[in-house]
Design a protein around this motif. Sequence first.
Motif, PDB file in Angstrom:
ATOM      1  N   GLY A  42       0.817  -1.219   0.000  1.00  0.00           N
ATOM      2  CA  GLY A  42       0.000   0.000   0.000  1.00  0.00           C
ATOM      3  C   GLY A  42       0.846   1.262   0.000  1.00  0.00           C
ATOM      4  N   PHE A  43       1.934   1.251   0.751  1.00  0.00           N
ATOM      5  CA  PHE A  43       2.830   2.409   0.771  1.00  0.00           C
ATOM      6  C   PHE A  43       3.503   2.593  -0.584  1.00  0.00           C
ATOM      7  CE2 PHE A  43       6.260   5.132   2.263  1.00  0.00           C
ATOM      8  CZ  PHE A  43       5.607   5.898   3.205  1.00  0.00           C
ATOM      9  N   ASN A  44       3.911   1.480  -1.219  1.00  0.00           N
ATOM     10  CA  ASN A  44       4.525   1.582  -2.554  1.00  0.00           C
ATOM     11  C   ASN A  44       3.546   2.103  -3.591  1.00  0.00           C
ATOM     12  OD1 ASN A  44       6.366  -1.271  -1.628  1.00  0.00           O
ATOM     13  ND2 ASN A  44       7.317   0.657  -2.224  1.00  0.00           N
ATOM     14  N   VAL A  49       1.770   6.588  -7.135  1.00  0.00           N
ATOM     15  CA  VAL A  49       0.731   7.544  -7.549  1.00  0.00           C
ATOM     16  C   VAL A  49       1.200   8.980  -7.353  1.00  0.00           C
ATOM     17  CG1 VAL A  49      -1.596   8.365  -7.034  1.00  0.00           C
ATOM     18  CG2 VAL A  49      -1.143   5.915  -7.143  1.00  0.00           C
ATOM     19  N   ILE A  50       1.769   9.266  -6.178  1.00  0.00           N
ATOM     20  CA  ILE A  50       2.220  10.641  -5.898  1.00  0.00           C
ATOM     21  C   ILE A  50       3.374  11.029  -6.805  1.00  0.00           C
ATOM     22  CG2 ILE A  50       3.323  12.083  -4.137  1.00  0.00           C
ATOM     23  CD1 ILE A  50       1.590  10.601  -2.080  1.00  0.00           C
ATOM     24  N   GLY A  51       4.267  10.100  -7.083  1.00  0.00           N
ATOM     25  CA  GLY A  51       5.357  10.398  -8.011  1.00  0.00           C
ATOM     26  C   GLY A  51       4.867  10.706  -9.412  1.00  0.00           C
ATOM     27  N   GLY A  75       8.923  -1.790  -5.769  1.00  0.00           N
ATOM     28  CA  GLY A  75       8.445  -2.314  -4.498  1.00  0.00           C
ATOM     29  C   GLY A  75       7.173  -3.131  -4.637  1.00  0.00           C
ATOM     30  N   ILE A  76       6.258  -2.679  -5.482  1.00  0.00           N
ATOM     31  CA  ILE A  76       5.014  -3.446  -5.689  1.00  0.00           C
ATOM     32  C   ILE A  76       5.327  -4.819  -6.265  1.00  0.00           C
ATOM     33  CG2 ILE A  76       2.885  -3.530  -7.040  1.00  0.00           C
ATOM     34  CD1 ILE A  76       2.822  -0.444  -6.825  1.00  0.00           C
ATOM     35  N   PHE A 142      10.932  11.975   1.954  1.00  0.00           N
ATOM     36  CA  PHE A 142      11.734  12.203   3.154  1.00  0.00           C
ATOM     37  C   PHE A 142      11.298  11.272   4.290  1.00  0.00           C
ATOM     38  CE2 PHE A 142      12.736  14.412   7.097  1.00  0.00           C
ATOM     39  CZ  PHE A 142      14.061  14.749   6.894  1.00  0.00           C
ATOM     40  N   ILE A 143       9.989  11.157   4.507  1.00  0.00           N
ATOM     41  CA  ILE A 143       9.478  10.296   5.586  1.00  0.00           C
ATOM     42  C   ILE A 143       9.787   8.835   5.286  1.00  0.00           C
ATOM     43  CG2 ILE A 143       7.359   9.490   6.684  1.00  0.00           C
ATOM     44  CD1 ILE A 143       6.266  12.368   6.266  1.00  0.00           C
ATOM     45  N   TYR A 144       9.660   8.415   4.026  1.00  0.00           N
ATOM     46  CA  TYR A 144       9.953   7.030   3.648  1.00  0.00           C
ATOM     47  C   TYR A 144      11.407   6.672   3.966  1.00  0.00           C
ATOM     48  CZ  TYR A 144      10.982   3.126   0.507  1.00  0.00           C
ATOM     49  OH  TYR A 144      11.413   1.942  -0.018  1.00  0.00           O
ATOM     50  N   LEU A 145      12.334   7.543   3.567  1.00  0.00           N
ATOM     51  CA  LEU A 145      13.751   7.264   3.795  1.00  0.00           C
ATOM     52  C   LEU A 145      14.089   7.301   5.283  1.00  0.00           C
ATOM     53  CD1 LEU A 145      15.211   9.407   0.872  1.00  0.00           C
ATOM     54  CD2 LEU A 145      15.219   6.921   1.026  1.00  0.00           C
TER      55      LEU A 145
END
Length: 651
Positions: A42-44, A49-51, A75-76, A142-145
């Motif tokens: 779900g995060f991927n 989508v945002i990218g 990742g998906i 930033f939050i992902y990394l």
Amino acid sequence: MVEQQQSDDNQKNSEPGVKNSIKKLKNKFVPGFQYTLIIATGFNISMLVIGCLNVHKCPVNKNIPLFLIATGAIGIISKFTTYVRTRFSKHIQVVYFETSLYSVESIFFFLGSYWVYKYYKPSYDPTDGDVYCNKTAYLLAFIYLTFLYSLLLVMIFGCCCAFCCLLCLGSGEDTSKAGCKYSLLVAAICNFAMLVIGCLNVHKCPVNEKIPLYLIATGAIGLVSKFVSYFRRRISAHVQVVFFETSLYSVEAAFFFLGTFWVYKEYKPSFDPDEKDYCNETAYMFAFVHLTIYYCFIVFVAFVCCCIVCVAICVSATADTGVKYTLIIAAALNISVLVVGCLNVHKCPVNKNIPLFLIAVGGIGLMSKFISYIRERLSELVTVAHLESSLYSAEVVFCFLGSYWVFKEYQPSYDPFDETKYCNKTAYLFAFSYLIIHYTIALAVLLACCCFTLCCMICTYKVRTCCQDMVSVEQENDTGIQYTLITAAIFNFAMLVVGSLNVHKCPVNKNIPLFLIAIGAIGLVSKFVSYIRDRLSKHVRVSYIESALYSVETIFFFLGTYWVYKEFKPSYNPLDRTKYCNKTAYLFAFIYLTVHYTILIAMIFGCCCFVCCAMWMAKAENSRSYDVESQPTNTEAREALTTNDESEAKP
């Protein structure tokens, strides 16, 4: 005697209880692992989508949305591949593909760390022009990394605690295991020091900002790889981390050679903060000493390998002379490549990477040849398969990079006074001849593989027709895979031809024809290697080189995605030199990428449907088995009736 029998009976009775507890733990762990994969997927998806929505909304660094797209897509696929492997491991073998995906995902993770953290706190105002980046896209990256780095630190801390427990509990180790253990501890401490020094001096090296990043990347990857190696040796019976370990050491080797270029290129910088060529003394000297120690250690290992090889030649009389002389000739060629590159390291202004290519290929080639010799002659004593795979992967990557650097500057000037186009004649011709010889050998090997497979098909046709134990479904699957490989090989050959014919006919982006050449050549080799592995798996072991080829092919696939889609709808008019690209070359690359992405989307959709059906069927079977177990048998029903009759007759 009676007490011994009772103790034996207690042990026998306790064994099923232990097994049942282990099964219960596994049953509890599997759903948690599944939910973890679902959350990560779900995060991927959100990253992808945002990218895509903000692909042109980050002028401060256009690579940040591309990092989100690449990490989300890879990742998906990797999460679904892991799910398929865990649920259907008996039927589907996706280990090498999974390893390649996680290797590419790790590479993009460290690239994204550089792109995102370099431009910390950009402007979220669209009117600021070059400093602007969309707030959602940047903060998500930033939050992902940051979350992943925090998770890595927690894992490292947990591994330290586990280490302490294992050291306290395990006391019966021999000297070799103890030496390996302490070597890993020393290396882990060195990597931790690199990570700390790199983080403290991340903005204190203007002469080359990549030196602190090299310390951070090598320290982090080295810490994880050392802990994984320790767990593989101590808990190898329960945890299988071989492929993850191979990926980590491959990425670590890549950063090692990149750091060699970054550090030695800026040798003797200024340690005065007021000057332009300033670099923090602690950070630079730590990186310089680390690299120098490693190269001294490599030279020492090479010397020891020479001694071992000489002893093995004297002792063993049944060596394969063909392999032996081939390795000796290849090692001699690598030595000459290394020497020529070192002598002309500053004598090629047209492209400074050409002498570095000679040095890298020569050094890595020497190590790989000696390790291959050790594996062939002393395979019972030394296990170096993973290191060998990493070295050959790095050698293949540098070979394709050298092809780009050397063929791009074809026919340079050999006049030292022509500073812009000059390159030392010996160095350039040596690199050019080296690549041509290797490509000629590769084509000869491909031709030999074609002839060999045709002979095998003709010779084994009668045997296959006489076999009565083979299932018809398996035959159809084999033929389907064969025809798929043949179709893909034909497509790769067409890409190689189109790219070679139009190598100088795409000024809008010169990398597009090179992408076609690289994908075509690597794809041809990988398809034939896959065919050999399927048909001759009992005689030829090509799993590591196959994994390396598909990893490199995946990397070029995503690079080509960036190069081709970035220049969408170029001009097909040769007079428009700035935006011109040959129509055949561009459309061929565009269609190739679009078809592959369409297949990937279809595979993801199919995996979703397949997983849903499998989960539904598993739940249905569990409910049926529960209903059958809950129903009483005939004997139980009769006993219940008799007890009821007796209870009624007693009053």
